[in-house]
Design a protein around this motif. Structure first.
Motif, PDB file in Angstrom:
ATOM      1  N   GLU A 541       0.865  -1.302  -0.072  1.00  0.00           N
ATOM      2  CA  GLU A 541      -0.096   0.018  -0.296  1.00  0.00           C
ATOM      3  C   GLU A 541       0.790   1.154  -0.023  1.00  0.00           C
ATOM      4  OE1 GLU A 541      -2.955   2.367   2.859  1.00  0.00           O
ATOM      5  OE2 GLU A 541      -2.287   0.282   3.278  1.00  0.00           O
ATOM      6  N   VAL A 542       0.813   1.916  -1.252  1.00  0.00           N
ATOM      7  CA  VAL A 542       1.410   3.560  -1.056  1.00  0.00           C
ATOM      8  C   VAL A 542       1.272   4.300   0.113  1.00  0.00           C
ATOM      9  CG1 VAL A 542       2.023   5.481  -2.326  1.00  0.00           C
ATOM     10  CG2 VAL A 542       1.516   3.263  -3.333  1.00  0.00           C
ATOM     11  N   GLN A 543       2.201   4.653   0.744  1.00  0.00           N
ATOM     12  CA  GLN A 543       2.088   5.606   1.783  1.00  0.00           C
ATOM     13  C   GLN A 543       2.502   6.967   1.732  1.00  0.00           C
ATOM     14  OE1 GLN A 543       0.510   4.641   4.548  1.00  0.00           O
ATOM     15  NE2 GLN A 543       0.520   2.233   4.183  1.00  0.00           N
ATOM     16  N   ALA A 544       2.091   7.920   2.398  1.00  0.00           N
ATOM     17  CA  ALA A 544       2.491   9.307   2.200  1.00  0.00           C
ATOM     18  C   ALA A 544       4.062   9.632   2.211  1.00  0.00           C
ATOM     19  CB  ALA A 544       1.715  10.338   3.306  1.00  0.00           C
ATOM     20  N   GLU A 545       4.569  10.327   1.590  1.00  0.00           N
ATOM     21  CA  GLU A 545       5.862  10.601   1.534  1.00  0.00           C
ATOM     22  C   GLU A 545       6.919   9.786   0.801  1.00  0.00           C
ATOM     23  OE1 GLU A 545       7.326  13.542   2.388  1.00  0.00           O
ATOM     24  OE2 GLU A 545       5.398  14.341   3.149  1.00  0.00           O
ATOM     25  N   GLU A 546       6.051   8.804   0.068  1.00  0.00           N
ATOM     26  CA  GLU A 546       6.875   7.553  -0.764  1.00  0.00           C
ATOM     27  C   GLU A 546       6.745   8.032  -2.309  1.00  0.00           C
ATOM     28  OE1 GLU A 546       6.533   3.846   2.110  1.00  0.00           O
ATOM     29  OE2 GLU A 546       5.119   3.979   0.517  1.00  0.00           O
ATOM     30  N   THR A 547       7.727   7.761  -2.997  1.00  0.00           N
ATOM     31  CA  THR A 547       7.877   7.784  -4.355  1.00  0.00           C
ATOM     32  C   THR A 547       8.444   6.571  -5.245  1.00  0.00           C
ATOM     33  OG1 THR A 547      10.000   8.788  -4.667  1.00  0.00           O
ATOM     34  CG2 THR A 547       8.299  10.323  -4.040  1.00  0.00           C
ATOM     35  N   LEU A 548       8.240   6.715  -6.221  1.00  0.00           N
ATOM     36  CA  LEU A 548       8.826   5.605  -7.309  1.00  0.00           C
ATOM     37  C   LEU A 548      10.143   5.469  -7.036  1.00  0.00           C
ATOM     38  CD1 LEU A 548       6.900   5.404 -10.572  1.00  0.00           C
ATOM     39  CD2 LEU A 548       6.750   3.812  -8.938  1.00  0.00           C
ATOM     40  N   GLY A 549      10.722   6.613  -6.987  1.00  0.00           N
ATOM     41  CA  GLY A 549      12.394   6.658  -6.736  1.00  0.00           C
ATOM     42  C   GLY A 549      12.804   5.928  -5.305  1.00  0.00           C
ATOM     43  N   HIS A 550      11.841   6.347  -4.235  1.00  0.00           N
ATOM     44  CA  HIS A 550      12.299   5.512  -3.042  1.00  0.00           C
ATOM     45  C   HIS A 550      12.136   4.122  -3.191  1.00  0.00           C
ATOM     46  CE1 HIS A 550      10.789   9.486  -0.867  1.00  0.00           C
ATOM     47  NE2 HIS A 550      12.088   9.271  -0.259  1.00  0.00           N
ATOM     48  N   TYR A 551      11.060   3.447  -3.780  1.00  0.00           N
ATOM     49  CA  TYR A 551      11.075   1.994  -4.009  1.00  0.00           C
ATOM     50  C   TYR A 551      11.986   1.582  -4.813  1.00  0.00           C
ATOM     51  CZ  TYR A 551       6.138   3.282  -2.531  1.00  0.00           C
ATOM     52  OH  TYR A 551       5.235   3.686  -2.168  1.00  0.00           O
ATOM     53  N   ALA A 552      12.134   2.367  -5.997  1.00  0.00           N
ATOM     54  CA  ALA A 552      13.428   1.749  -6.981  1.00  0.00           C
ATOM     55  C   ALA A 552      14.797   1.595  -6.070  1.00  0.00           C
ATOM     56  CB  ALA A 552      13.654   2.611  -7.903  1.00  0.00           C
ATOM     57  N   ASP A 553      15.137   2.650  -5.383  1.00  0.00           N
ATOM     58  CA  ASP A 553      16.311   2.533  -4.337  1.00  0.00           C
ATOM     59  C   ASP A 553      16.425   1.553  -3.480  1.00  0.00           C
ATOM     60  OD1 ASP A 553      18.744   3.612  -3.460  1.00  0.00           O
ATOM     61  OD2 ASP A 553      17.551   4.618  -1.752  1.00  0.00           O
ATOM     62  N   PRO A 573       1.343   9.478 -11.453  1.00  0.00           N
ATOM     63  CA  PRO A 573       1.908   9.505 -10.033  1.00  0.00           C
ATOM     64  C   PRO A 573       1.490   8.460  -9.429  1.00  0.00           C
ATOM     65  CG  PRO A 573       0.198  10.713 -10.376  1.00  0.00           C
ATOM     66  CD  PRO A 573       0.172  10.151 -11.581  1.00  0.00           C
ATOM     67  N   VAL A 574       2.280   7.785  -8.295  1.00  0.00           N
ATOM     68  CA  VAL A 574       1.631   7.042  -7.280  1.00  0.00           C
ATOM     69  C   VAL A 574       0.850   7.566  -6.402  1.00  0.00           C
ATOM     70  CG1 VAL A 574       3.787   5.637  -7.470  1.00  0.00           C
ATOM     71  CG2 VAL A 574       3.682   7.319  -5.876  1.00  0.00           C
ATOM     72  N   ILE A 575      -0.245   6.919  -6.230  1.00  0.00           N
ATOM     73  CA  ILE A 575      -1.391   7.459  -5.279  1.00  0.00           C
ATOM     74  C   ILE A 575      -1.364   6.858  -4.034  1.00  0.00           C
ATOM     75  CG2 ILE A 575      -3.860   7.929  -5.297  1.00  0.00           C
ATOM     76  CD1 ILE A 575      -3.982   7.805  -8.346  1.00  0.00           C
ATOM     77  N   VAL A 576      -1.264   7.823  -3.062  1.00  0.00           N
ATOM     78  CA  VAL A 576      -1.385   7.453  -1.370  1.00  0.00           C
ATOM     79  C   VAL A 576      -2.512   6.646  -1.250  1.00  0.00           C
ATOM     80  CG1 VAL A 576      -1.393   7.996   0.794  1.00  0.00           C
ATOM     81  CG2 VAL A 576      -0.126   9.477  -0.707  1.00  0.00           C
ATOM     82  N   GLY A 577      -2.493   5.438  -0.837  1.00  0.00           N
ATOM     83  CA  GLY A 577      -3.555   4.305  -0.523  1.00  0.00           C
ATOM     84  C   GLY A 577      -4.036   3.191  -1.421  1.00  0.00           C
ATOM     85  N   ILE A 627      -8.105  18.790   1.105  1.00  0.00           N
ATOM     86  CA  ILE A 627      -7.285  18.221   2.335  1.00  0.00           C
ATOM     87  C   ILE A 627      -5.653  18.699   2.192  1.00  0.00           C
ATOM     88  CG2 ILE A 627      -6.161  16.338   1.072  1.00  0.00           C
ATOM     89  CD1 ILE A 627      -7.770  16.048   4.435  1.00  0.00           C
ATOM     90  N   SER A 628      -5.122  19.093   1.076  1.00  0.00           N
ATOM     91  CA  SER A 628      -3.900  19.543   1.215  1.00  0.00           C
ATOM     92  C   SER A 628      -3.791  21.223   2.030  1.00  0.00           C
ATOM     93  CB  SER A 628      -2.962  19.661  -0.392  1.00  0.00           C
ATOM     94  OG  SER A 628      -3.200  18.293  -0.732  1.00  0.00           O
ATOM     95  N   THR A 629      -4.479  21.664   1.557  1.00  0.00           N
ATOM     96  CA  THR A 629      -4.601  23.090   2.084  1.00  0.00           C
ATOM     97  C   THR A 629      -5.037  23.145   3.607  1.00  0.00           C
ATOM     98  OG1 THR A 629      -5.601  24.089  -0.082  1.00  0.00           O
ATOM     99  CG2 THR A 629      -5.974  25.426   1.993  1.00  0.00           C
ATOM    100  N   LEU A 630      -6.190  22.177   4.119  1.00  0.00           N
ATOM    101  CA  LEU A 630      -6.076  22.125   5.443  1.00  0.00           C
ATOM    102  C   LEU A 630      -5.018  21.658   6.247  1.00  0.00           C
ATOM    103  CD1 LEU A 630      -9.873  20.738   5.395  1.00  0.00           C
ATOM    104  CD2 LEU A 630      -9.060  22.798   5.963  1.00  0.00           C
ATOM    105  N   ALA A 631      -4.282  20.610   5.692  1.00  0.00           N
ATOM    106  CA  ALA A 631      -3.191  20.033   6.493  1.00  0.00           C
ATOM    107  C   ALA A 631      -1.979  20.969   6.413  1.00  0.00           C
ATOM    108  CB  ALA A 631      -2.752  18.715   5.778  1.00  0.00           C
ATOM    109  N   ILE A 639       0.934  15.188   5.640  1.00  0.00           N
ATOM    110  CA  ILE A 639      -0.017  14.020   5.416  1.00  0.00           C
ATOM    111  C   ILE A 639       0.207  12.709   5.858  1.00  0.00           C
ATOM    112  CG2 ILE A 639      -0.942  12.959   3.270  1.00  0.00           C
ATOM    113  CD1 ILE A 639      -1.794  15.876   3.283  1.00  0.00           C
ATOM    114  N   TRP A 640       1.452  12.371   5.956  1.00  0.00           N
ATOM    115  CA  TRP A 640       1.528  10.891   6.815  1.00  0.00           C
ATOM    116  C   TRP A 640       1.087  10.748   8.280  1.00  0.00           C
ATOM    117  CZ3 TRP A 640       4.107  11.124  11.257  1.00  0.00           C
ATOM    118  CH2 TRP A 640       5.216  12.232  11.149  1.00  0.00           C
ATOM    119  N   LEU A 641       0.880  12.049   9.153  1.00  0.00           N
ATOM    120  CA  LEU A 641       0.498  12.024  10.315  1.00  0.00           C
ATOM    121  C   LEU A 641      -1.046  12.336  10.321  1.00  0.00           C
ATOM    122  CD1 LEU A 641       1.151  12.125  13.394  1.00  0.00           C
ATOM    123  CD2 LEU A 641       1.339  14.603  13.300  1.00  0.00           C
TER     124      LEU A 641
END
Length: 669
Positions: A541-553, A573-577, A627-631, A639-641
């Motif tokens: 499951e894709v989590q916040a603050e993660e990217t394809l670059g992270h996974y590849a690394d 893009p990868v989509i959280v959730g 959600i982005s503006t509120l957070a 977003i992860w929190l």
């Protein structure tokens, strides 16, 4: 009459909210466990204990004295008798075998009896310790009641320290959970300052706010108080996993059926212990006639507008250094030893009757105030080094290194780790030639824990106890230890003796010791309900603050390879959730999960070094809000929190009127 009124004031918040079957249900399936803990807390003291079945707590084989020989003999005798019964023999039984058979239902199967032979456990009595905790609780009940009222939570939660520490503010468990509310370091840092200068877990007043914030958080994501309370022991992430795997939120089903790797005896019994304590608290005169409460101390506070030496402050205010230390337990040994100063603005507690009236700050002259903290002196651990090597090099002791860095005998040092050193250590190393590291050994590994909290090898066994009972020789039976009450003696410091094995153990390499690193990282993320596991189909499951670059690394492959196997276009893009398929041709699953957890643990550690959670804010979504503006703009929440507080939230489909929980954050001073 005056004493009667005082006791009524201390008791009424619990009695007035007598056990609510709606908030704190007592399912018949766990009634045997509740009754077992009633016996443990009220019928036998720490000189005796029960030999019992670890799964069916209605089966108590016998009561034995707390000593090596009696426990070992009782266990062996019971095991042998169960094996005889498990062989099918029902005639020519000894009196002891007949008594054991009578503890089981009529027609019990041989398989059940054979399983029971491998499931024998010893539980130390707690009645004297419970009574001591009841007395100590008088000092904190009014404060706990006030905090619970402020947060609008059930008053029943105030009894939890009975389960955790017997209301001992100086308690430290074998897993280094600390204080009256038994916070682990990583979870505690969400709500409190925890470092080598200040550890607010040890302040029962500050830690009470943190405990209620944690319970509030657990309830907000799990939805029931039985789950929220069990998560206090097992972690919100662990309980979310239990709900997913069992498909239910019923605590009795989870206790019976969930087989999570770390969901052991302690976690299975935590809610039953709470219910037992709740029953005792609602009928104290029946269980502990003649009990008394310690009076609540009256404090004044002074916040010095500068950094100040502890001995200088004590002398200036006319109190003993020992009294100042006792009343301010959150200040660590480095402050009292003179290695560090009391931080600027820290609320120093002083006994109201022992200091002069008026402005206490005016008594502290400017000459005692410093504009800066005493600088840290650090050492970076190199390959082959051990605690003893480093201690000798800097002319200090292993125990002082352990205290200053809040190490434990299970978390040995790691290559690249920064160790704080006592003041003056830089002169010691300059005056002596550097000591060469030992020949490079194979990386040290640690034995996997049998429970969420492993047993400290050098100590006498402490099963459900707050204080060790002296016995002729240590018990090393390998029994699982119940963490909630298995704490060290009153007034024992965090700088407990370190075993010789740990003094000499070479620093481990976290990259090579993947299994151990994953266990440590999972503990650090216990309060995080996010799913960081790889499932059986090699998806995550894709989590916040993660990217394809992270996974590849983390996988040792190219990002375009991940796009190809997931049918993603270049700009998709990868989509959280959402779920993503991974390629494990270069690394194994454990290595990937270690790198992923390490990334999120570091992210969260850095954030909670700058912000602490003080509570929650319930926000109702209005028109034109996203959600982005509120957070980011209104609540300053990553977003992860936000997802941790709202694990089921679909961030792309907000609706007007929908309620979202935001943590109330406070910048660290």
């Amino acid at each position: 009459m005056r004493r009667f009124l005082f006791l009524a004031i201390l008791i009424w918040p619990l009695a007035a909210n007598a056990q609510s079957t709606e908030l704190f249900p007592r399912p018949p399936e766990i009634e045997p466990a509740v009754n077992f803990w009633l016996k443990v807390y009220t019928e036998i003291n720490t000189r005796n204990g029960f030999v019992h079945d670890a799964r069916d707590l209605s089966v108590i084989y016998e009561t034995v004295p707390y000593n090596q020989r009696a426990i070992s003999n009782a266990r062996n005798r019971t095991r042998d008798d169960l094996r005889v019964l498990g062989s099918g023999q029902r005639t020519g039984l000894t009196a002891g075998q007949q008594e054991i058979l009578a503890l089981f239902p009529e027609g019990v199967s041989n398989r059940t009896l054979n399983n029971a032979a491998s499931n024998i456990r010893f539980q130390l009595g707690q009645s004297d310790r419970f009574l001591g905790g009841l007395r100590r609780s008088g000092a904190y009940r009014a404060h706990i009641r006030q905090v619970i009222e402020e947060k609008g939570l059930p008053q029943e939660l105030g009894i939890l320290p009975h389960v955790e520490s017997s209301f001992n503010p100086g308690a430290v468990s074998s897993a280094s959970a600390a204080g009256m509310w038994q916070f682990g370091r990583a979870t505690g840092q969400r709500f409190m300052r925890i470092d080598h200068i200040v550890d607010e877990r040890m302040d029962p007043y500050i830690a009470t706010y943190a405990a209620m914030s944690l319970l509030e958080y657990n309830y907000s994501i799990l939805g029931t108080w039985p789950l929220a309370l069990t998560a206090y022991n097992h972690g919100a992430g662990g309980m979310r996993r239990a709900v997913r795997e069992t498909g239910t939120t019923d605590i009795e089903t989870i206790i019976a059926d969930y087989r999570g790797r770390l969901f052991g005896f302690a976690s299975r019994n935590f809610y039953a212990q709470f219910l037992a304590v709740l029953q005792i608290e609602n009928d104290l005169d029946h269980y502990f006639a003649g009990y008394t409460f310690d009076p609540a101390p009256q404090f004044r506070e002074v916040r010095v507008d500068g950094f100040v030496e502890s001995r200088a402050l004590a002398e200036t205010l006319g109190v003993s250094h020992a009294r100042l230390q006792a009343d301010n337990p959150a200040l660590r040994a480095a402050v009292w030893d003179g290695d560090k100063r009391i931080p600027r603005g820290y609320p120093v507690k002083l006994r109201a009757g022992e200091v002069p009236p008026g402005d206490l700050l005016a008594l502290v002259p400017d000459s005692l105030k410093f504009s800066e903290q005493t600088p840290d002196v650090e050492h970076i651990v190199a390959r082959g080094e051990s605690l003893s090597v480093i201690a000798r090099r800097y002319d200090t002791s292993v125990s002082r290194l352990v205290a200053l860095n809040q190490l434990t005998n299970r978390h040995r040092i790691q290559i690249g780790q920064r160790l704080l050193l006592p003041q003056g250590s830089e002169q010691a190393v300059a005056a002596a030639p550097p000591e060469s590291a030992a020949p490079e050994p194979a990386p040290a590994t640690l034995a996997p824990p049998p429970e969420p909290v492993p047993e400290p090898p050098p100590e006498p066994v402490q099963i459900a106890s707050n204080e060790p009972v002296r016995i002729e020789e240590p018990i090393s039976s390998g029994e699982p230890i119940l963490p909630p009450a298995a704490v060290l003696p009153d007034d024992q410091e965090l700088d407990a003796p370190v075993s010789g094995e740990d003094e000499l153990a070479a620093a481990i390499d976290p990259i090579l010791d993947v299994a151990q690193s994953n266990r440590i990282l999972s503990a650090e993320l216990a309060a995080d309900p996010s799913d960081y596991d790889v499932d059986g189909r090699n998806t995550i499951e894709v989590q916040a603050e993660e990217t394809l670059g992270h996974y590849a690394d983390w996988l040792g492959i190219r990002a375009q390879d991940l796009r190809r196997i997931n049918n993603m276009a270049f700009r998709d893009p990868v989509i959280v959730g959402e779920r993503l398929r991974l390629d494990f041709s270069q690394v194994n699953v454990a290595g990937f999960e270690r790198a992923r957890r390490a990334y999120h643990a570091g992210l969260q550690q850095e954030f909670f070094g700058n912000y602490h959670i003080q509570g929650v804010i319930n926000h109702t979504v209005a028109a034109n809000e996203n959600i982005s503006t509120l957070a980011s703009n209104r609540y300053l929440t990553p977003i992860w929190l936000l997802r941790q507080y709202n694990p089921g939230l679909d961030m792309n489909r907000l609706q007007i009127g929908q309620e979202i929980v935001f943590p109330r954050l406070q910048p660290v001073q």
